[in-house]
Design an enzyme around this catalytic site. Structure first.
Site, PDB file in Angstrom:
ATOM      1  CG  ASN A   1     -21.595  30.425 -54.100  1.00  0.00           C
ATOM      2  OD1 ASN A   1     -22.061  30.123 -53.017  1.00  0.00           O
ATOM      3  ND2 ASN A   1     -21.154  29.515 -54.964  1.00  0.00           N
ATOM      4  CD  GLU A   2     -14.809  33.101 -58.266  1.00  0.00           C
ATOM      5  OE1 GLU A   2     -15.736  33.271 -59.082  1.00  0.00           O
ATOM      6  OE2 GLU A   2     -13.626  33.338 -58.532  1.00  0.00           O
ATOM      7  NE  ARG A   3     -14.102  37.995 -54.774  1.00  0.00           N
ATOM      8  CZ  ARG A   3     -14.292  39.179 -55.345  1.00  0.00           C
ATOM      9  NH1 ARG A   3     -15.156  40.039 -54.808  1.00  0.00           N
ATOM     10  NH2 ARG A   3     -13.630  39.507 -56.427  1.00  0.00           N
TER      11      ARG A   3
ATOM     12  CG  LEU B   1     -12.236  30.208 -54.192  1.00  0.00           C
ATOM     13  CD1 LEU B   1     -11.877  31.482 -54.974  1.00  0.00           C
ATOM     14  CD2 LEU B   1     -11.363  29.050 -54.669  1.00  0.00           C
TER      15      LEU B   1
ATOM     16  CG  ASN C   1     -22.565  33.948 -60.256  1.00  0.00           C
ATOM     17  OD1 ASN C   1     -23.585  34.086 -59.583  1.00  0.00           O
ATOM     18  ND2 ASN C   1     -22.588  33.406 -61.449  1.00  0.00           N
TER      19      ASN C   1
END
Ligand SMILES: Cc1cc2nc3c(=O)[nH]c(=O)nc-3n(C[C@H](O)[C@H](O)[C@H](O)COP(=O)(O)OP(=O)(O)OC[C@H]3O[C@@H](n4cnc5c(N)ncnc54)[C@H](O)[C@@H]3O)c2cc1C
Length: 368
Positions: free
Chosen positions: A232-234, A237, A229
């Protein structure tokens, strides 16, 4: 989708978000309204009530939220849609998805992700919060730090150690813990430099029992779910940071065209306009890298190197851009009444949270 998000931001965020910065959170009516428009279901498959789009859609969405100039609002939303909810969307069972996804999509339930601890941030494998077997469930003990949506959110995805015998990355699992579960308390609401309309908590788990069906994904496989995950998070952001940087340049351009010094607009000074021109070129380059990495992810390709490049490059770039934008606003850039002052403070987290620049550079270096 881009224009719909931009319209929502212009009409329903920008006129009100100063008040949210002061109160320290985004009102639930606003989040419910976003849910009702469909923003929270972008990535959720149609069979569960969403629209089933991919990483590029998340990036466009986050980029437009970033253009709001309110990083705290952006963080509140993307932590829910793109940092926390994917644990359920990707690794949850059919039963778990049917139980929680409708509320998460509508905004009735706001989610948080709790990985970081007082003694484990960049080094996820060092977490110590434990989940011990107890009857037909688990008892969670430990504490989590800097948890976005931790004060006002309703459902927290918690990484905890389920196998104390094995070291580091093995033996971690993810649990869905409703905020009203006995034993889960907010030990502190944290004050901070930027992202002031986003609530940030220290959470404490003491004798916090959850039933077995709150285990999300594979038991002891949680570290790999977190790593999955993180991609996707990076990206998301990075997308928010690109939106912020682009908007900051636009605001600064408007300012330097109107502001006069030494008998002419600041824009007439070659040093000013060339610096802004270079920053614009960098933001355009960063955006293309972002879209490329998102596209690779969308094709199901391994894009860890490219995603890490996005996070490292854009996390630093947005800080460079905001430094220059404050500079060219002069004293006004230092005043709380100027959006640039807030954006400068908000930008600082981008090179730290969700993978610090140095950690990202190690990921790139490993793949060189
Ligand atoms: C406002 C805010 C919101 C957050 N929201 C969440 C959330 O919702 N959920 C959650 O789980 N966490 C959240 N975090 C935590 C965030 O992801 C961590 O702060 C981040 O991962 C860094 O961890 P750390 O703070 O423990 O820093 P550390 O790991 O102690 O690192 C400190 C610094 O050391 C350097 N460093 C670290 N590792 C290396 C290395 N290998 N090589 C060279 N230098 C290195 C970096 O410069 C880094 O910034 C949030 C943090 C903040 C500030």
């Amino acid at each position: 989708m881009r224009s719909q998000t931009r319209r929502f931001v212009d009409d329903e965020v920008v006129p009100h978000a100063d008040a949210w910065e002061r109160s320290g959170s985004v009102p639930r009516e606003v989040l419910r309204r976003m849910g009702s428009i469909g923003f929270f279901g972008l990535r959720v498959p149609e069979e569960y009530g969403g629209v089933g789009m991919g990483p590029l859609a998340s990036c466009v969405f986050a980029e437009e939220l970033g253009r709001s100039t309110f990083g705290g609002f952006t963080a509140t939303v993307i932590v829910h849609t793109d940092l926390a909810m994917p644990y359920l969307r990707i690794f949850g069972s059919d039963d778990q998805k049917r139980r929680w996804l409708p509320g998460l999509i509508s905004g009735e339930i706001i989610s948080a992700i709790a990985v970081t601890e007082p003694d484990a941030g960049s080094d996820v494998a060092a977490i110590r919060t434990a989940a011990r077997r107890d009857g037909d469930g688990f008892v969670i003990e430990g504490s989590k730090l800097y948890i976005t949506n931790g004060v006002h959110g309703d459902l927290v995805f918690v990484a905890a150690r389920t196998d104390p015998e094995v070291k580091s990355s093995r033996g971690i699992s993810i649990f869905a813990v409703p905020r009203d579960t006995d034993g889960l308390t907010v030990s502190r609401a944290l004050d901070k430099l930027g992202w002031r309309s986003s609530d940030t908590a220290e959470l404490s788990f003491q004798d916090c029992w959850v039933p077995e069906d709150h285990l999300i994904g594979e038991r002891d496989g949680g570290f790999y779910h977190v790593m999955h995950n993180f991609q996707n998070e990076r990206l998301v952001l990075g997308a928010a940071a690109i939106g912020e940087a682009a908007k900051a340049i636009e605001l600064t351009l408007e300012y330097v065209r109107g502001r006069r010094a030494f008998g002419e607009p600041l824009w007439s000074k070659q040093a000013v306009r060339q610096r802004l021109a270079m920053r614009l070129a960098e933001v355009d380059a960063g955006r293309q890298l972002l879209y490329h990495a998102a596209w690779l992810q969308e094709q199901g390709e391994d894009a860890v190197r490219e995603v890490s490049e996005v996070k490292a490059y854009v996390g630093e770039l947005v800080n460079r851009v905001l430094y220059d934008c404050v500079q060219f606003h002069g004293g006004m850039g230092y005043m709380a009444e100027s959006p640039i002052e807030r954006m400068f403070r908000d930008a600082r987290i981008h090179s730290i949270g969700g993978g610090a620049t140095e950690v990202m550079l190690e990921e790139i270096a490993k793949r060189m």
